[in-house]
Write an enzyme that holds these catalytic residues in place. Structure first.
Site, PDB file in Angstrom:
ATOM      1  N   HIS A   1      15.626  67.115  97.083  1.00 14.34           N
ATOM      2  CA  HIS A   1      13.826  66.565  96.194  1.00 14.34           C
ATOM      3  C   HIS A   1      14.306  67.099  94.719  1.00 14.34           C
ATOM      4  CE1 HIS A   1       9.833  65.980  95.761  1.00 14.34           C
ATOM      5  NE2 HIS A   1       9.460  67.122  95.680  1.00 14.34           N
TER       6      HIS A   1
ATOM      7  N   LYS B   1      -2.566  72.924 101.625  1.00 13.91           N
ATOM      8  CA  LYS B   1      -2.398  71.450 101.660  1.00 13.91           C
ATOM      9  C   LYS B   1      -1.636  71.396 102.546  1.00 13.91           C
ATOM     10  CE  LYS B   1      -2.331  68.640  97.075  1.00 13.91           C
ATOM     11  NZ  LYS B   1      -1.361  67.394  96.236  1.00 13.91           N
TER      12      LYS B   1
ATOM     13  N   LYS C   1       0.425  78.433  89.988  1.00 16.18           N
ATOM     14  CA  LYS C   1      -0.184  77.163  90.935  1.00 16.18           C
ATOM     15  C   LYS C   1      -1.454  78.136  91.812  1.00 16.18           C
ATOM     16  CE  LYS C   1       0.095  74.846  94.420  1.00 16.18           C
ATOM     17  NZ  LYS C   1       0.705  73.978  95.518  1.00 16.18           N
TER      18      LYS C   1
ATOM     19  N   ARG D   1     -11.604  72.592 115.167  1.00 13.90           N
ATOM     20  CA  ARG D   1     -12.093  72.525 114.371  1.00 13.90           C
ATOM     21  C   ARG D   1     -11.526  73.412 113.337  1.00 13.90           C
ATOM     22  NH1 ARG D   1     -16.562  70.569 117.059  1.00 13.90           N
ATOM     23  NH2 ARG D   1     -16.534  68.673 117.211  1.00 13.90           N
TER      24      ARG D   1
ATOM     25  N   GLU E   1      -7.746  68.301  93.915  1.00 18.76           N
ATOM     26  CA  GLU E   1      -7.071  67.067  93.106  1.00 18.76           C
ATOM     27  C   GLU E   1      -8.223  66.477  92.947  1.00 18.76           C
ATOM     28  OE1 GLU E   1      -3.004  66.855  94.582  1.00 18.76           O
ATOM     29  OE2 GLU E   1      -2.871  65.307  93.589  1.00 18.76           O
TER      30      GLU E   1
ATOM     31  N   HIS F   1      10.059  60.252  94.024  1.00 15.41           N
ATOM     32  CA  HIS F   1       9.873  59.816  95.099  1.00 15.41           C
ATOM     33  C   HIS F   1      10.270  58.565  95.181  1.00 15.41           C
ATOM     34  CE1 HIS F   1       5.935  62.459  95.690  1.00 15.41           C
ATOM     35  NE2 HIS F   1       6.484  63.405  96.148  1.00 15.41           N
TER      36      HIS F   1
ATOM     37  N   ARG G   1      -5.168  69.643  89.018  1.00 22.75           N
ATOM     38  CA  ARG G   1      -3.435  69.861  90.468  1.00 22.75           C
ATOM     39  C   ARG G   1      -3.157  68.708  90.084  1.00 22.75           C
ATOM     40  NH1 ARG G   1      -4.596  72.244  96.819  1.00 22.75           N
ATOM     41  NH2 ARG G   1      -2.335  72.620  96.985  1.00 22.75           N
TER      42      ARG G   1
ATOM     43  N   ASN H   1       2.474  67.080  90.154  1.00 24.37           N
ATOM     44  CA  ASN H   1       3.624  65.805  90.469  1.00 24.37           C
ATOM     45  C   ASN H   1       3.798  65.934  89.103  1.00 24.37           C
ATOM     46  OD1 ASN H   1       1.850  65.436  92.668  1.00 24.37           O
ATOM     47  ND2 ASN H   1      -0.333  64.296  92.171  1.00 24.37           N
TER      48      ASN H   1
ATOM     49  N   GLU I   1      11.557  72.925  91.100  1.00 22.40           N
ATOM     50  CA  GLU I   1      10.005  73.038  91.427  1.00 22.40           C
ATOM     51  C   GLU I   1       9.684  74.059  90.424  1.00 22.40           C
ATOM     52  OE1 GLU I   1       7.810  70.955  92.843  1.00 22.40           O
ATOM     53  OE2 GLU I   1       9.066  70.413  94.473  1.00 22.40           O
TER      54      GLU I   1
ATOM     55  N   HIS J   1       7.543  64.272  89.469  1.00 29.07           N
ATOM     56  CA  HIS J   1       7.117  63.796  91.255  1.00 29.07           C
ATOM     57  C   HIS J   1       7.229  61.854  91.377  1.00 29.07           C
ATOM     58  CE1 HIS J   1       7.288  67.516  92.585  1.00 29.07           C
ATOM     59  NE2 HIS J   1       7.245  67.028  93.643  1.00 29.07           N
TER      60      HIS J   1
HETATM   61  P1  NAD Z   1      11.789  72.756 105.554  1.00 33.70           P
HETATM   62  O1  NAD Z   1      10.812  73.022 106.037  1.00 33.70           O
HETATM   63  O2  NAD Z   1      12.834  71.428 105.515  1.00 33.70           O
HETATM   64  O3  NAD Z   1      13.254  73.703 105.248  1.00 33.70           O
HETATM   65  C1  NAD Z   1      14.227  73.581 104.663  1.00 33.70           C
HETATM   66  C2  NAD Z   1      15.424  73.532 105.933  1.00 33.70           C
HETATM   67  O4  NAD Z   1      16.273  74.964 106.146  1.00 33.70           O
HETATM   68  C3  NAD Z   1      15.684  73.494 107.151  1.00 33.70           C
HETATM   69  O5  NAD Z   1      16.359  72.927 108.165  1.00 33.70           O
HETATM   70  C4  NAD Z   1      14.613  75.264 107.625  1.00 33.70           C
HETATM   71  O6  NAD Z   1      14.622  75.086 109.092  1.00 33.70           O
HETATM   72  C5  NAD Z   1      16.118  75.511 107.166  1.00 33.70           C
HETATM   73  N1  NAD Z   1      15.554  77.623 106.851  1.00 33.70           N
HETATM   74  C6  NAD Z   1      13.774  76.963 106.229  1.00 33.70           C
HETATM   75  N2  NAD Z   1      14.083  78.886 105.530  1.00 33.70           N
HETATM   76  C7  NAD Z   1      15.355  79.017 106.119  1.00 33.70           C
HETATM   77  C8  NAD Z   1      15.838  80.584 105.381  1.00 33.70           C
HETATM   78  N3  NAD Z   1      15.914  80.968 105.078  1.00 33.70           N
HETATM   79  N4  NAD Z   1      17.731  80.922 105.724  1.00 33.70           N
HETATM   80  C9  NAD Z   1      17.997  79.790 106.232  1.00 33.70           C
HETATM   81  N5  NAD Z   1      18.226  78.164 106.573  1.00 33.70           N
HETATM   82  C10 NAD Z   1      16.200  77.983 106.492  1.00 33.70           C
HETATM   83  O7  NAD Z   1      12.047  72.206 103.567  1.00 33.70           O
HETATM   84  P2  NAD Z   1      11.464  72.839 102.338  1.00 33.70           P
HETATM   85  O8  NAD Z   1      12.107  72.312 101.452  1.00 33.70           O
HETATM   86  O9  NAD Z   1      11.130  74.557 102.833  1.00 33.70           O
HETATM   87  O10 NAD Z   1       9.967  72.026 102.315  1.00 33.70           O
HETATM   88  C11 NAD Z   1       9.679  70.808 102.485  1.00 33.70           C
HETATM   89  C12 NAD Z   1       8.683  70.000 102.675  1.00 33.70           C
HETATM   90  O11 NAD Z   1       7.692  71.163 102.360  1.00 33.70           O
HETATM   91  C13 NAD Z   1       8.036  68.892 103.322  1.00 33.70           C
HETATM   92  O12 NAD Z   1       8.020  68.512 103.990  1.00 33.70           O
HETATM   93  C14 NAD Z   1       6.876  68.065 101.433  1.00 33.70           C
HETATM   94  O13 NAD Z   1       6.504  67.588 102.126  1.00 33.70           O
HETATM   95  C15 NAD Z   1       6.324  69.936 101.556  1.00 33.70           C
HETATM   96  N6  NAD Z   1       5.260  70.099 100.844  1.00 33.70           N
HETATM   97  C16 NAD Z   1       4.111  70.824 101.518  1.00 33.70           C
HETATM   98  C17 NAD Z   1       3.595  70.994  99.374  1.00 33.70           C
HETATM   99  C18 NAD Z   1       2.641  70.988  99.986  1.00 33.70           C
HETATM  100  O14 NAD Z   1       1.536  71.932  98.327  1.00 33.70           O
HETATM  101  N7  NAD Z   1       2.009  71.731 101.714  1.00 33.70           N
HETATM  102  C19 NAD Z   1       4.150  71.228  98.719  1.00 33.70           C
HETATM  103  C20 NAD Z   1       5.410  70.896  98.443  1.00 33.70           C
HETATM  104  C21 NAD Z   1       6.301  70.282  99.465  1.00 33.70           C
HETATM  105  N1  GLY Z   2       3.009  70.431  95.397  1.00 34.65           N
HETATM  106  C1  GLY Z   2       1.724  69.850  95.103  1.00 34.65           C
HETATM  107  C2  GLY Z   2       0.216  70.196  95.543  1.00 34.65           C
HETATM  108  O1  GLY Z   2       0.109  71.282  96.366  1.00 34.65           O
HETATM  109  O2  GLY Z   2      -0.977  69.855  94.876  1.00 34.65           O
END
Ligand code: NAD
Ligand code: GLY
Length: 365
Positions: A267, A144, A228, A122, A238, A254, A243, A247, A186, A250
């Site tokens: 992205h 999130k 943020k 939990r 949201e 998407h 919040r 988007n 972003e 976005h």
């Molecule tokens: P990712 O986590 O896949 O990282 C991208 C690539 O970079 C991976 O291959 C990773 O191994 C590599 N990497 C990471 N750090 C590195 C470094 N310092 N040096 C070399 N390589 C490195 O991608 P991302 O763009 O960080 O995240 C995308 C994800 O985030 C998506 O799944 C998306 O849905 C999510 N997301 C979540 C939120 C949220 O609020 N929770 C917001 C935006 C995006």
């Molecule tokens: N990246 C969108 C959110 O955190 O709400």
């Protein structure tokens, strides 16, 4: 070192610390709020090869018993199967309600570790250690968490604020160019939605950002986190119409990612195209100025996020947008900017959006 406090009503406040070399101080930062023994680091193969040793050493130095689980790099790790492996590993490592989960990596690891940690027994404490630009400027802050189902992205998740976010900007030196562009999309989004001040600061620092000049990178990350944090503080889940501003760009992004196939465009690049599109809708719908649109275009060009040359049927893009989670009562919803720092969430008619999709497609030679 910069320290930004995220204060969300009804939640405990938490710190986001930003500096170069921050991973070496991770353990000491965690000891400020956590007196317990067990920590599980969740990371991916790429990040583990570079940053696991210093993270582990930092935790051990302050007395943590450290376990590690390493998942494959990339979006495929945000799966039910991977989540299940992590829950089983948590049992095997003897984690209890006092243990802490450390997400060391990009947004994928952050979402996956956050989700599994927030559901195991939990809910355990989560510490986010973002290592991509996108995760530093966006996903590590705000709570999130999610995994994907075959039927869609981020369909299962929680809201669970971390206890600490520790952003070591030195890790960005090894980030591939494509992942860098992702983060830049972003940052541009945050700047436009936040304020004229942020927008024009960014506009004046695009060369330094492209060169990954350390002070500029740190300031960009800090500005995004401050922005943020203020958004999340006003609308954690949201539900209050605030919040949603995150988007911006976005809705079309998407659809572009689905149409082109995931991974064809980064992205960030898709978000930048979504911003170009939404700003043009804003001219017609809200009376935004063409000067604003053109200045935003120039900013995106300068950030290395040029106009996308994706050839697609406008009707198909519209159909994909209507399948988005943001659609309510069958109406397309867009975050539209009136100017920097001024935006509205608007429900738009299909015919209106289609007209602009057709115009975008005609403009691609
Ligand atoms: P990712 O986590 O896949 O990282 C991208 C690539 O970079 C991976 O291959 C990773 O191994 C590599 N990497 C990471 N750090 C590195 C470094 N310092 N040096 C070399 N390589 C490195 O991608 P991302 O763009 O960080 O995240 C995308 C994800 O985030 C998506 O799944 C998306 O849905 C999510 N997301 C979540 C939120 C949220 O609020 N929770 C917001 C935006 C995006
Ligand atoms: N990246 C969108 C959110 O955190 O709400």
């Amino acid at each position: 070192m910069a320290r930004i406090v995220v204060e969300i009503p009804g939640e405990r406040a938490y710190d986001v610390v930003v500096s170069a070399g921050q991973i070496d101080r991770l353990g000491a930062e965690m000891r400020a709020f956590d007196g317990n023994q067990k920590a599980l680091i969740v990371t991916d193969t790429e990040v583990a090869a570079r940053y696991l040793d210093p993270a582990k050493a930092s935790l051990k130095q302050v007395g943590y018993q450290v376990s590690v689980i390493t998942v494959p790099a990339g979006e495929s790790a945000k799966s039910v199967e991977c989540a299940s492996e992590i829950w089983h590993a948590m049992v095997e490592c003897g984690l209890n309600r006092d243990s802490v989960v450390v997400a060391l990596g990009g947004g994928v690891v952050g979402d996956l570790a956050g989700f599994t940690g927030s559901t195991f027994m939990r809910g355990l404490r989560i510490v986010q250690v973002p290592t991509t630009l996108l995760s530093m400027v966006d996903s590590s802050v705000g709570g999130k968490t999610a995994i994907n189902l075959e039927s869609g992205k981020n369909l299962v998740g929680t809201f669970c604020q971390p206890s600490l976010v520790c952003a070591d900007v030195a890790t960005l030196a090894t980030l591939p160019e494509r992942e860098w562009a992702c983060g830049c999309g972003e940052i541009a989004k945050s700047a436009v939605i936040d304020s004229e001040d942020f927008f024009f600061w960014l506009y004046g620092h695009t060369d330094q950002l492209a060169a990954r000049e350390p002070e500029t990178v740190k300031e960009a990350v800090q500005r995004c986190i401050v922005f943020k944090a203020s958004v999340v503080a006003r609308d954690q889940e949201e539900t209050k119409g605030v919040r949603e501003c995150l988007n911006y760009g976005h809705t079309l992004a998407h659809a572009i990612e689905t149409e082109a196939g995931y991974g064809v465009y980064s992205h960030g690049h898709a978000v930048a195209q979504g911003m170009r599109f939404a700003s043009r809708l804003a001219v017609a719908h809200l009376g935004a100025s063409m000067e604003f649109v053109q200045t935003q275009d120039a900013l995106l060009d300068a950030l290395g996020l040029p106009e996308l040359q994706l050839k697609a049927e406008p009707e198909r893009l519209l159909h994909l947008m209507k399948g988005d989670k943001k659609v309510r009562s069958g109406k397309l919803r867009f975050v539209l900017p009136r100017a920097c720092g001024e935006w509205e969430v608007c429900e738009l008619e299909d015919e209106f959006v289609l007209e602009y999709l057709q115009a975008w497609q005609r403009s691609i030679s």
